[in-house]
Design a protein around this motif. Sequence first.
Motif, PDB file in Angstrom:
ATOM      1  N   UNK A 477       0.867  -1.182   0.000  1.00 42.87           N
ATOM      2  CA  UNK A 477       0.000   0.000   0.000  1.00 42.87           C
ATOM      3  C   UNK A 477       0.900   1.226   0.000  1.00 42.87           C
ATOM      4  N   UNK A 478       0.614   2.197  -0.869  1.00 47.02           N
ATOM      5  CA  UNK A 478       1.473   3.385  -1.005  1.00 47.02           C
ATOM      6  C   UNK A 478       0.617   4.648  -1.062  1.00 47.02           C
ATOM      7  N   UNK A 479       1.053   5.664  -0.343  1.00 48.73           N
ATOM      8  CA  UNK A 479       0.521   7.022  -0.442  1.00 48.73           C
ATOM      9  C   UNK A 479       1.636   7.931  -0.936  1.00 48.73           C
ATOM     10  N   UNK A 480       1.378   8.718  -1.967  1.00 46.00           N
ATOM     11  CA  UNK A 480       2.351   9.681  -2.492  1.00 46.00           C
ATOM     12  C   UNK A 480       1.732  11.064  -2.551  1.00 46.00           C
ATOM     13  N   UNK A 481       2.543  12.069  -2.290  1.00 50.64           N
ATOM     14  CA  UNK A 481       2.130  13.459  -2.504  1.00 50.64           C
ATOM     15  C   UNK A 481       3.308  14.230  -3.075  1.00 50.64           C
ATOM     16  N   UNK A 482       3.085  14.837  -4.253  1.00 52.28           N
ATOM     17  CA  UNK A 482       4.084  15.690  -4.894  1.00 52.28           C
ATOM     18  C   UNK A 482       3.547  17.116  -4.910  1.00 52.28           C
ATOM     19  N   UNK A 504      -1.590  10.472  -4.570  1.00 53.21           N
ATOM     20  CA  UNK A 504      -1.823   9.124  -5.075  1.00 53.21           C
ATOM     21  C   UNK A 504      -2.044   8.180  -3.898  1.00 53.21           C
ATOM     22  N   UNK A 505      -2.992   7.297  -4.044  1.00 53.41           N
ATOM     23  CA  UNK A 505      -3.206   6.237  -3.076  1.00 53.41           C
ATOM     24  C   UNK A 505      -3.489   4.966  -3.866  1.00 53.41           C
ATOM     25  N   UNK A 525      -0.803  -6.209 -10.266  1.00 52.03           N
ATOM     26  CA  UNK A 525      -2.149  -5.653 -10.351  1.00 52.03           C
ATOM     27  C   UNK A 525      -2.353  -4.617  -9.259  1.00 52.03           C
ATOM     28  N   UNK A 526      -3.053  -3.506  -9.582  1.00 51.85           N
ATOM     29  CA  UNK A 526      -3.235  -2.422  -8.619  1.00 51.85           C
ATOM     30  C   UNK A 526      -4.643  -1.831  -8.707  1.00 51.85           C
ATOM     31  N   UNK A 527      -5.094  -1.328  -7.576  1.00 54.55           N
ATOM     32  CA  UNK A 527      -6.269  -0.460  -7.527  1.00 54.55           C
ATOM     33  C   UNK A 527      -5.772   0.900  -7.063  1.00 54.55           C
ATOM     34  N   UNK A 528      -6.211   1.986  -7.715  1.00 49.51           N
ATOM     35  CA  UNK A 528      -5.640   3.299  -7.431  1.00 49.51           C
ATOM     36  C   UNK A 528      -6.700   4.383  -7.342  1.00 49.51           C
ATOM     37  N   UNK A 551      -8.938  10.574 -10.635  1.00 47.35           N
ATOM     38  CA  UNK A 551      -8.962   9.423 -11.540  1.00 47.35           C
ATOM     39  C   UNK A 551      -8.869   8.169 -10.688  1.00 47.35           C
ATOM     40  N   UNK A 552      -9.854   7.290 -10.825  1.00 49.81           N
ATOM     41  CA  UNK A 552      -9.966   6.112  -9.985  1.00 49.81           C
ATOM     42  C   UNK A 552     -10.158   4.884 -10.864  1.00 49.81           C
TER      43      UNK A 552
END
Length: 768
Positions: A477-482, A504-505, A525-528, A551-552
């Motif tokens: 599981x990843x959370x990103x913020x730019x 991004x999550x 495989x990913x859900x975003x 965008x999901x």
Amino acid sequence: MYKRNKLRAINHYLFAIVVFFHSFFMFGQEKIGIVLSGGGATGLAHIGLLKALEEKGVPIDYITGTSAGALVGGMYAAGYSPEEIEEFAKSEAFLKMATGQIESHQRFTFREPDDNASMFKFGIAIDSTILTSIPTHYRSSAYVDYTLTKLYAPAGAIAGEDFNNLFIPYRCVASDIANKKSVVFSSGKLNQAVRASMTYPFYFEAIEIDKILLFDGGLYNNFPADVMYNDFNPDYIIGSNVSYNAPKPKKNNIVSQLTNMLVYYSNFTIPCDHGIMFEPKINATTFDFKDAAEIIDEGYRQALPYVDSILSQIDRRISKEEVQQRRDVFRNRILPIQIRSVSTNFRKNKPLSFAKNSMIRRKNEIVNSKTFERRYFRLRATPQIGFMFPTLTLNNDSTYNLDLTINKAKDFNFEVGGHFSTRAVNTGFIGVSYSHIGKVAANVYANTYFGKFYTSVKTELGMDIPSTYPVNISGYFILNKFDYFRSFATFFAPERPSFLVQNEMFTGLDFKQPIWNSIKSTLEGRYFLLEDRYYQDQNFTNADTTDFTQFQGATGSWELVQNTLNRKQFATSGHFAALKIRYVYGREHSRSGTTAPLFFDNYKYHSWINIAAEFQSFPVSMKFFHLGIHGNAVFNSQSLFSNYTASVLAMTAYTPLPDMATYFMPEFRSPQYVGAGLNLVFTIRKVVDIRADGYYYQPFRSIIRNDDGTFGYAKPFKGESFVASASIIYHSPIGPLRATFNYFPKQTQPYAFQLSFGYVLFNARAIR
């Protein structure tokens, strides 16, 4: 099998006959022993002496050695000729072994962690204290342990683990620091004895033999002439010494004080009346292994006058042809590496099924030398394994049993690093992992990046399953913020408000498999869920509201990667190749803010395929100059989003320079493009590079915004650009320290200078 045993018996008889006649004709003749001192790289001069002795017909009946002398003397005793020892010492493989590296084909990228911004790491075991968590060695011994097994173990096995039965009777010494005494090896595992003798403190990890921790023999006896005299009592002793006793400790010199605490006085003299000392003057230091050829040649040149003196003092001669004939008889008895079984010594002498299943994959399988090498380095690369030492034992059917002594890595590992710059993109990094190994190898990992420009959190659970084709399964599981805030400012100048923020999550599951050692295949495989907030007009204030795009969806990808680059950034040798195919499906929701030229509140579905390829290689990699080529190509069938900025943000960015990832540059984002460049690197010191990089970018189609606020595609092959960079980089032990001048011609401020320390690396992006 019957034929192999019969051939083995014949070889035993032939060797016995040769030994009988050799002993018969030597009865009553003078016996000659050679003593080889320690000395690190300077000990390679011993090879030159051995070469000169054989050429001139001086017989060698016994040999003793310490450290480098144990390495050289052990090879000679195992049946290698001086020319073979010389060839090995001059090889790239020897240099890598001596400096704790491995060869590119032995690198197992499948078990290497993803690159991150860590600069140093340390481990802590559950049942340990802070003191036991401090690293005890500087270099990895993976390659040296494998090489010593390959070089010595078969000869030691055929000698029945009795060093008197080698081609030349042999002794080496190591140091027992608990009891403050030398340990003399006359039997046992030959590769283990040599490894103990050459374990320089804090350089390679020490090994235990019979529960005794052993280090370099040079600590207590750097010239084992006494061992030669007491064990063999030869008529004539040839001593070869390239070492010396440390000077007395100095009051203001801590190194001299520590040296005198650790190292005992060695007697560099011959303990009998009949002998000679060879003490060549070698202009090299302990770790100058890259100068092996010069050291050997100088040792040979200086040995020739000594050999003439030796010949005048002894009566016995032996021709080089006769020595080689005896050597061939001994070498023909050595059985090739064919491993049928594996035993492991793990915690409290318990077996480790993960290791056994990694080395022997199916019942009755026999592993040859080439497969052993590949599987050894695959197993050694397992992060859950901290140390592993191999030895071989001869089975009754002429195959070998592989004995593995394995120490588990620290339960918890901590990583610290980041990127610190005179630009306002400073980012800290902390990572922590917990590992376990048994039937499978499991790992729980978490990290965080923190800073104004970039923040992120990642958690991951991975499991490595040994099989015919090893598999790694990971969930994450990843959370990103730019936070892009016109970050061309220098020296920490703050800029508010931000003009572009990306969140991004995503969560995913991946399956990794190796293809040989340096190639890794990943199915994922990913859900975003992505959220972008941005201004489309540069003239905005704090009172304005941003445009918003969400965008999901879901994505699946397959990637093939080969990586032998020598560094995770600013490499100077090796190569990298990657091919990635991704399918994306999701729903876009975009709505306008106060600065948008047109009002919108749209919902749209998108699906596309993205194919990306990258290649980097250094076809020229010399001591002082390196030339690299670097190419990228992207094909993307992605449709346009609701506005220009949202469409550009969704595209794959071309960022061949690390610093480009910290800028938002629309001119390097398009659905399809190719990019190529050159890397010119001048190495002015071993760890100091002057680097020049230049890249050309050619989009097939680029996205443009019209004056009336509408947007669309430009004409084909329009929008080309280039970038250039010049840096001076000091590759410190924990990360690169650099001064960099970048040129981005289409920016309002095309010239950008910065000082940086650390790595410009991030957690994975969701789909971009």
